[in-house]
Design an enzyme around this catalytic site. Structure first.
Site, PDB file in Angstrom:
ATOM      1  N   LYS A 184       0.822  -1.213   0.000  1.00 57.62           N
ATOM      2  CA  LYS A 184       0.000   0.000   0.000  1.00 57.62           C
ATOM      3  C   LYS A 184       0.864   1.275   0.000  1.00 57.62           C
ATOM      4  O   LYS A 184       2.083   1.190   0.038  1.00 57.62           O
ATOM      5  CB  LYS A 184      -0.964  -0.043   1.178  1.00 57.62           C
ATOM      6  CG  LYS A 184      -1.917  -1.270   1.140  1.00 57.62           C
ATOM      7  CD  LYS A 184      -3.020  -1.144   0.108  1.00 57.62           C
ATOM      8  CE  LYS A 184      -3.661  -2.456  -0.278  1.00 57.62           C
ATOM      9  NZ  LYS A 184      -4.613  -3.032   0.633  1.00 57.62           N
TER      10      LYS A 184
HETATM   11  C1  LIG Z   1      -5.581  -4.160   1.026  1.00 57.99           C
HETATM   12  C2  LIG Z   1      -7.038  -3.895   1.113  1.00 57.99           C
HETATM   13  C3  LIG Z   1      -7.763  -4.089   2.301  1.00 57.99           C
HETATM   14  C4  LIG Z   1      -7.193  -4.817   3.479  1.00 57.99           C
HETATM   15  O1  LIG Z   1      -6.098  -4.240   4.059  1.00 57.99           O
HETATM   16  P1  LIG Z   1      -5.298  -5.068   5.158  1.00 57.99           P
HETATM   17  O2  LIG Z   1      -4.473  -4.015   5.835  1.00 57.99           O
HETATM   18  O3  LIG Z   1      -4.463  -6.073   4.418  1.00 57.99           O
HETATM   19  O4  LIG Z   1      -6.267  -5.705   6.078  1.00 57.99           O
HETATM   20  C5  LIG Z   1      -9.063  -3.662   2.361  1.00 57.99           C
HETATM   21  N1  LIG Z   1      -9.681  -3.119   1.294  1.00 57.99           N
HETATM   22  C6  LIG Z   1      -9.047  -2.954   0.123  1.00 57.99           C
HETATM   23  C7  LIG Z   1      -9.789  -2.324  -1.008  1.00 57.99           C
HETATM   24  C8  LIG Z   1      -7.725  -3.353  -0.014  1.00 57.99           C
HETATM   25  O5  LIG Z   1      -7.099  -3.232  -1.193  1.00 57.99           O
END
Ligand SMILES: *Cc1c(COP(=O)(O)O)cnc(C)c1O
Length: 386
Positions: A184
């Protein structure tokens, strides 16, 4: 052609993360503590939110946000068919029903016009996702929510540093959930954050993130802490560690520079692909700041002799990592079988999915990496144009 494989995503880890992490480790305070509290403070300031509560994932953040909002069995929560597993699974944790809305073909975000017809007396909340880092149509969503007394929880896993009109993502909905997963916009390895302006929700998140133990449970091993605690609810184990928060503090400091680099890469891609009839560049909005977590290219399949699957293979053959965002929820076995969906039930989500291809976009990419991606895409188009 590239000699080496270009990964789809890489974090940017340098001495600043190592220094912060070393400091955390050497302090001997490695779980939730001063670094986590500082990360929360700096994060809240950076998005202009009243409060920020750090947790160990965005999934945990959304679970806690729905819990504090009072979602329970039989309730309905509206979200987009076009998202990652996490957005809908957290609704199922409460034995509530994820009610899916189709997307806008323009930008992959939930179509506000599709929301209102889905609302009934059981509807509790709506969870828009800012796909790829481009904000959803928040003004329309907030108006619908206000008319029907719904809670708005944003899945901002892609959207740290995005701005909708004059507001940061993180200061708009009732609660906003961010992800610091490895790929991210900023990362703590695994991690997440919830922002809200509500004091009562902030308190509830803190309590429920640490076993439902009464306030400031993390302090019980400090000098001023006490061995005494009370369990007020069956909470969860969702707290962020200070080692992770240390990394987050370093990432936060360079977040702006990283976003600017991603925007530069997006502009290179736009310029290279804009005039190509086989390709459709991502939609951008003048009144928003795009976080550019993803570069969601679309193939105009009628112009090509190959489909998306083959296009993806060709990219891999040219040593370029790619991905697809997302396989819509309604075609996954669990949701398909549980709710009896057919692909055409969310025809826009299904159609756009069939021609989407995400290209690498991260600040560790060199200028040559960017050129390699462009060259690979254009070469595949050239050899496969109808
Ligand atoms: C990555 C992601 C999540 C989950 O994030 P985590 O920190 O891995 O729990 C939720 N929603 C979307 C759209 C994502 O791409």
């Amino acid at each position: 052609m590239r000699e080496t494989f270009l990964p789809f995503a890489l974090p940017d880890i340098d001495e600043s993360e190592l220094d912060e992490i070393r400091e955390a480790l050497e302090s001997n305070w490695i779980t939730t503590g001063p670094k986590t509290k500082l990360f929360e403070k700096h994060f809240a300031e950076s998005v202009g939110a009243g409060h920020a509560v750090a947790v160990n994932s965005c999934t945990a953040a959304m679970h806690l946000a729905l819990e504090a909002a009072g979602v329970g069995p039989g309730d309905e929560v509206i979200t987009s068919a076009y998202t990652f597993a996490a957005t809908a699974e957290v609704i199922r944790y409460f034995d509530a029903t994820p009610v899916l809305a189709d997307i806008s073909a323009l930008d992959f975000n939930i179509d506000p016009d599709k929301i209102e017809p889905l609302i009934n007396s059981r509807t509790k909340a709506v969870i828009p996702i800012h796909i790829g880092g481009l904000p959803a149509e928040m003004q329309a969503i907030l108006e619908i929510a206000a008319r029907h007394d719904l809670i708005v929880i944003e899945d901002a896993a892609h959207a740290f540093q995005a701005k909708y009109q004059d507001k940061w993502i993180g200061q708009i909905g009732d609660a906003t959930c961010f992800s610091f997963y490895a790929t991210k916009t900023i990362t703590t390895g695994e991690g997440g954050m919830i922002t809200t302006d509500r004091d009562d929700w902030r308190d509830r998140y803190q309590v429920m993130a640490l076993h439902g133990i009464s306030k400031d449970a993390w302090k019980r091993y400090t000098a001023e802490g006490s061995w005494y605690y009370e369990i007020v609810a069956p909470g969860y184990k969702y707290n962020m560690t200070d080692v992770a928060a240390a990394m987050g503090l370093a990432q936060l400091k360079k977040a702006n520079r990283m976003r600017e680099r991603r925007e530069w890469i997006a502009n290179q891609y736009h310029a290279a692909f804009r005039d190509c009839e086989a390709l459709q560049i991502p939609y951008d909005r003048k009144d928003c700041v795009h976080a550019w977590h993803l570069y969601m290219l679309r193939l105009n399949l009628s112009r090509l002799k190959i489909d998306r699957k083959q296009f993806a293979e060709e990219m891999k053959n040219r040593n370029i990592g790619i991905s697809v965002h997302f396989i819509p929820l309604h075609i996954h076995p669990y949701y398909r079988e549980k709710y009896g969906y057919r692909p055409e039930d969310y025809s826009i989500a299904y159609g756009e999915f069939s021609r989407e291809l995400s290209l690498p976009i991260y600040n560790k990419m060199s200028d040559q990496d960017v050129r390699d991606v462009i060259e690979a895409v254009l070469d595949i188009v050239k050899k496969n144009t109808r």
